[in-house]
Scaffold this motif. Structure first.
Motif, PDB file in Angstrom:
ATOM      1  N   ALA A 166       1.021   3.951  -3.089  1.00  0.00           N
ATOM      2  CA  ALA A 166       0.443   5.411  -2.829  1.00  0.00           C
ATOM      3  C   ALA A 166       1.575   6.337  -3.477  1.00  0.00           C
ATOM      4  O   ALA A 166       1.265   7.377  -3.987  1.00  0.00           O
ATOM      5  N   PHE A 202      -9.639   2.730  -3.337  1.00  0.00           N
ATOM      6  CA  PHE A 202      -9.063   1.280  -2.756  1.00  0.00           C
ATOM      7  C   PHE A 202     -10.393   0.688  -2.844  1.00  0.00           C
ATOM      8  O   PHE A 202     -11.414   0.804  -2.446  1.00  0.00           O
ATOM      9  N   PHE A 262      -4.082   5.890   2.937  1.00  0.00           N
ATOM     10  CA  PHE A 262      -4.073   5.542   1.355  1.00  0.00           C
ATOM     11  C   PHE A 262      -4.781   6.680   0.761  1.00  0.00           C
ATOM     12  O   PHE A 262      -5.900   7.033   1.050  1.00  0.00           O
ATOM     13  N   LEU A 273       0.782  -1.064   0.037  1.00  0.00           N
ATOM     14  CA  LEU A 273      -0.101   0.029   0.058  1.00  0.00           C
ATOM     15  C   LEU A 273       1.073   1.252   0.139  1.00  0.00           C
ATOM     16  O   LEU A 273       0.508   2.164  -0.821  1.00  0.00           O
TER      17      LEU A 273
END
Length: 251
Positions: free
Chosen positions: A41, A97, A93, A37
């Motif tokens: 990003a 998603f 994040f 993650l």
């Protein structure tokens, strides 16, 4: 590898890959997913992240063998990021998603949906928050995010009962956005992910920020409350009995 990573059309698909353990999160999987993650990003070629599971499960939550080892094994080695690192990465994040719930989801396999911008679920999948059956507290700011997402009473049932919720009920609650036949799940999730991924990433980030920034103080406060209760309850008689019962079940 505990986590499979695939890039296509600016969509990064993360597949939890411990099918023999129903994709339960051990420390290695928490670390791998957190790092994936963080990397997504920062990657200018990734617009959307899509999370799913290998085999017949989405995720069976935290590996209870690891949970028991934390309590009883003085030599237990925690991961670099662990559960808390994953929750921090999910909370921070900055891009869309998406979750594709392909099978059973327990614990973090359900509470992760509080961080999903879109969630797709197979008709054969089931979800459960087993915290009261394990004698512990909620996790992942679910005590804050789930009432926001599905309303107080739906969240109360999910968090207090430790009962299964099927796909039809999850859709009615608003816990997921679409329910699909198993063979259509990934194609539908990917189709919608690619629609988003075709938009300018800077705009996606701006929209996500405006939607999620107001939630961050609530997430932080809920996480602190949950962690305090979790620390109180871990290793108590009810929790120890539940973990022992799990350990003694035939595999």
């Amino acid at each position: 590898m505990t986590l499979l990573i695939n890039d296509e059309n600016r969509v990064r698909t993360l597949t939890l890959n411990r099918p023999e353990a129903l994709n339960a999160f051990n420390e290695a999987l928490y670390d791998a997913t957190t790092q994936a993650l963080l990397d997504a990003a920062d990657d200018p070629e990734v617009a959307v992240v899509l999370l799913t599971g290998a085999g017949r499960a989405f995720s069976a939550g935290t590996d209870l063998a690891d949970m028991q080892a934390m309590i009883t094994d003085p030599d237990f080695q925690p991961g670099t990021c662990g559960f808390r690192g994953l929750i921090e990465a999910l909370s921070a994040f900055n891009k869309p998603f998406i979750c594709a719930v392909n099978g059973v989801g327990l614990g973090i396999g359900t509470t992760v949906l509080g961080y999903a911008d879109l969630a797709f679920m197979s008709t054969t999948a089931r979800l459960k928050c087993p915290f009261t059956s394990l004698g512990v507290a909620p996790e992942a700011a679910s005590s804050y995010l789930l009432p926001q997402l599905i309303g107080r009473q739906n969240a109360a049932w999910l968090l207090l009962s430790s009962e299964w919720v099927d796909a039809e009920e999850a859709l009615r609650m608003g816990l997921v956005w679409r329910v699909c036949e198993p063979e259509d799940l990934m194609s539908e999730a990917r189709r919608h992910a690619e629609i988003l991924a075709a938009r300018p990433i800077s705009s996606l980030i701006a929209v996500k920020h405006t939607m999620t920034e107001p939630l961050r103080p609530g997430i932080a406060a809920a996480t602190a409350r949950e962690n305090a209760h979790f620390a109180e309850l871990m290793g108590t008689q009810a929790n120890a009995a539940a973990l022992a019962d799990f350990s003694n079940r035939p595999r």
